[in-house]
Design a protein around this motif. Structure first.
Motif, mmCIF file in Angstrom:
data_model
loop_
_atom_site.group_PDB
_atom_site.id
_atom_site.type_symbol
_atom_site.label_atom_id
_atom_site.label_comp_id
_atom_site.label_asym_id
_atom_site.label_seq_id
_atom_site.Cartn_x
_atom_site.Cartn_y
_atom_site.Cartn_z
ATOM 1 N N SER A 143 0.820 -1.214 0.000
ATOM 2 C CA SER A 143 0.000 0.000 0.000
ATOM 3 C C SER A 143 0.860 1.272 0.000
ATOM 4 C CB SER A 143 -0.915 0.013 1.230
ATOM 5 O OG SER A 143 -0.161 -0.026 2.438
ATOM 6 N N THR A 187 0.264 -9.342 -7.112
ATOM 7 C CA THR A 187 -0.835 -8.443 -6.758
ATOM 8 C C THR A 187 -2.214 -9.049 -6.970
ATOM 9 O OG1 THR A 187 -0.814 -7.468 -8.979
ATOM 10 C CG2 THR A 187 0.548 -6.401 -7.302
ATOM 11 N N THR A 188 -2.328 -10.138 -7.702
ATOM 12 C CA THR A 188 -3.631 -10.690 -8.094
ATOM 13 C C THR A 188 -4.206 -11.612 -7.025
ATOM 14 O OG1 THR A 188 -2.703 -12.662 -9.156
ATOM 15 C CG2 THR A 188 -2.836 -10.648 -10.484
ATOM 16 N N VAL A 233 -4.567 -6.771 -4.709
ATOM 17 C CA VAL A 233 -4.367 -5.324 -4.647
ATOM 18 C C VAL A 233 -4.246 -4.781 -6.068
ATOM 19 C CG1 VAL A 233 -3.220 -5.451 -2.395
ATOM 20 C CG2 VAL A 233 -1.840 -5.536 -4.485
ATOM 21 N N ASP A 234 -4.223 -3.497 -6.168
ATOM 22 C CA ASP A 234 -4.102 -2.842 -7.470
ATOM 23 C C ASP A 234 -2.819 -3.298 -8.171
ATOM 24 O OD1 ASP A 234 -3.582 -0.834 -9.532
ATOM 25 O OD2 ASP A 234 -5.104 0.391 -8.539
ATOM 26 N N GLY A 235 -2.918 -3.575 -9.467
ATOM 27 C CA GLY A 235 -1.763 -4.025 -10.228
ATOM 28 C C GLY A 235 -0.634 -3.025 -10.305
ATOM 29 N N LYS A 236 -0.881 -1.775 -9.946
ATOM 30 C CA LYS A 236 0.187 -0.773 -9.965
ATOM 31 C C LYS A 236 1.311 -1.145 -9.004
ATOM 32 C CE LYS A 236 -1.650 2.453 -6.463
ATOM 33 N NZ LYS A 236 -2.184 3.812 -6.241
ATOM 34 N N TYR A 237 1.014 -1.969 -8.006
ATOM 35 C CA TYR A 237 2.022 -2.316 -7.014
ATOM 36 C C TYR A 237 3.037 -3.343 -7.518
ATOM 37 C CZ TYR A 237 -0.814 0.389 -3.797
ATOM 38 O OH TYR A 237 -1.501 1.413 -3.190
ATOM 39 N N ASN A 242 0.605 5.333 -12.737
ATOM 40 C CA ASN A 242 -0.572 4.839 -12.010
ATOM 41 C C ASN A 242 -0.678 5.343 -10.580
ATOM 42 O OD1 ASN A 242 -1.558 3.128 -14.174
ATOM 43 N ND2 ASN A 242 0.235 1.835 -13.764
ATOM 44 N N TYR A 243 0.263 6.126 -10.120
ATOM 45 C CA TYR A 243 0.236 6.584 -8.732
ATOM 46 C C TYR A 243 -0.293 8.011 -8.658
ATOM 47 C CZ TYR A 243 2.839 2.517 -7.096
ATOM 48 O OH TYR A 243 3.231 1.245 -6.759
#
Length: 525
Positions: free
Chosen positions: A107, A482-483, A500-504, A524-525
């Motif tokens: 996060s 992340t999936t 979580v969001d794939g941006k991570y 993406n942030y």
């Protein structure tokens, strides 16, 4: 005493970059004007390029820090956290005190202190290499003797390897990054943004170009880069090429794994000796390492962080002396999903379980999760190698070792790469299994070709390589970081785990550098 180039840098007090908060481009503001007048000094400067991966300053334990604007963490401490904290391999106790809560729960944002430390450490190391290379061109060294010039050309190849390694870490962690070489001006230059494919191609071309200038295994001084180190880095890039460039390169991965193997490496008979204070003796398997020395390269990060961090400071059962440390820090345990991957006969399952639960009702409770026995500061004779209060540990960090090469080759074969057969892949994997299971190998450890599935390798890599800074990269290659395809406890900040969001999958460029360099952006942030 370890015979390593790292001790040489202490003879020259130089290359101390001081970067302002809003001027953190990869450059060196000040260098000694006299350093490069003498050919003998080049090796000392090269030592600084190496040691910058494990310490963060000019003095013991990071004093007189190289960077004044970050949080003072060294390269390897930052790298370990970014590669392990958010995965199933690590549970952190000091979520708030060590500021790793956002890393742990996937996060973070562009203001995360660990993300910033890693980013600036990478580009500081790149800056050091660029400065060395600016002063090591054929024109600059023409005034020296032929022998001195030949030596410096070798050092130049090592500097290019170290820069390629730092750029690979930048590629893997951040993807689209600022890019600068020795050919760019120093100071006010604003680096362009290179996308991942361009960074990949630069690293690839650099490592291929220096092949003829790096030594073979038998000619390489310990702690320095050999041909095999460059081959191993290329193999790792090729295994993950589809993530970085959108194009699979499994054939090339197999090719470069075979080049490593042809250098004459063999497996160390005892797995645990790869991670003790005498692991500098394991040059049969360890291809390239970051030496950590309790006299010359004292660090409270690197392997000191890993080893002391894995010893409890509250347990009635775990004894620091059993790990060669003066006291435990109690920071790290392993999440329960990793021990569950091991057969009870697998000797790589090095976990301290007494008084500990396997799974984590509370992630930052030291009694939840097993401690990891894999890393120690003990010699082969079982003695404490150094006083960890005064000097940290004496255990080196293996960056590349043969076991990883075997697993990369075998996975690439199973993913469809040519250049090696399934029979060869099976033999390499079973070599690791035979070491792991010992006398129980035939009954419990031996595999058949049918066992070699793509999914098998994700688990086997965890069993062989846990806490060696590969897990995040592996999970991303498998589409599981992340999936919801794979959940572990506290993934995403909830006990049962969540996607979580794939941006991570990618860390953000720190906000300070976005402000300083208008060419950069986080998509993406």
């Amino acid at each position: 005493m370890k015979k390593i180039i790292y001790i040489l840098f202490s003879s020259l007090f130089l290359l101390t970059g001081c970067l302002d908060d809003l001027d953190q481009y990869p450059n060196i503001e000040t260098t000694s004007s006299d350093v490069y007048k003498d050919a003998s000094n080049y090796k000392a400067v090269l030592g600084k390029l190496y040691v910058a991966f494990v310490i963060n300053g000019q003095e013991k334990g990071g004093g007189n820090s190289d960077l004044s604007s970050n949080n003072g963490q060294d390269y390897m401490r930052s790298f370990f956290n970014l590669q392990e904290c958010g995965t199933d391999e690590l549970a952190s106790t000091w979520l708030e005190g060590d500021k790793v809560g956002d890393l742990t729960f996937l996060s973070w944002d562009a203001n995360d202190p660990w993300v910033a430390d890693m980013y600036y450490r990478i580009f500081y190391n790149i800056a050091l290499c660029n400065e060395f290379l600016r002063n090591a061109g054929d024109e600059q060294i023409a005034r020296f003797t032929e022998s001195e010039q030949a030596d410096i050309r070798g050092y130049r190849a090592e500097a290019r390897f170290l820069r390629a390694l730092a750029y690979y870490h930048a590629l893997d962690l951040f993807r689209n990054i600022p890019f600068v070489t020795e050919n760019d001006p120093v100071g006010t230059f604003i680096p362009p943004r290179y996308e991942a494919k361009a960074v990949f191609e630069f690293i690839e071309s650099e490592l291929q170009a220096i092949d003829g200038n790096l030594p073979d295994k038998e000619e390489c001084e310990y702690g320095r880069a050999s041909k095999a180190a460059a081959y191993a880095l290329l193999a790792k890039m090729y295994l993950n090429a589809n993530i970085y460039t959108g194009t699979e390169r499994y054939i090339d991965c197999i090719d470069y794994c075979k080049r490593v193997i042809q250098q004459g490496y063999t497996l160390e008979p005892e797995y645990k000796k790869l991670f003790n204070a005498d692991n500098h003796k394991r040059t049969n398997e360890i291809i390239f390492s970051f030496p950590v020395d309790a006299t010359h390269t004292v660090s409270w990060g690197a392997t000191t962080y890993i080893i002391c961090g894995a010893v409890s400071n509250t347990s009635d059962y775990q004894k620091p002396a059993d790990y060669g440390v003066t006291s435990g820090w109690g920071m790290f345990r392993v999440r329960g999903e990793i021990p569950a991957l091991f057969d009870e006969k697998d000797g790589r399952a090095l976990f301290f379980t007494e008084g500990q639960t396997q799974y984590l009702d509370i992630i930052d409770n030291q009694s939840n999760g097993y401690f990891v026995d894999k890393w120690t500061n003990l010699t082969d004779e079982g003695e404490m190698a150094s006083n960890t209060v005064d000097g940290g540990v004496n255990t080196d960090f293996p960056v590349f070792r043969l076991a990883d090469v075997y697993l990369m080759l075998a996975e690439a074969v199973i993913r469809g790469g040519t250049g090696a057969t399934v029979t060869e892949a099976l033999a390499y994997v079973n070599g690791l299994r035979q070491r792991a299971f010992g006398n129980d190998y035939e009954t419990y450890g031996k595999l058949t070709a049918n066992d070699l599935t793509v999914d098998f390798f994700l688990d086997e890599r965890a069993r062989e390589l846990y806490w060696e800074c590969t897990r995040r990269t592996d999970l991303i290659r498998y589409g599981r970081f992340t999936t919801a395809d794979y959940l572990w406890q506290w993934k995403g900040g909830v006990k049962e785990g969540r996607a979580v969001d794939g941006k991570y999958n990618i860390y953000p460029i720190p906000t300070t550098d976005l402000t300083a360099n208008p060419n950069l952006r986080n998509d993406n942030y």
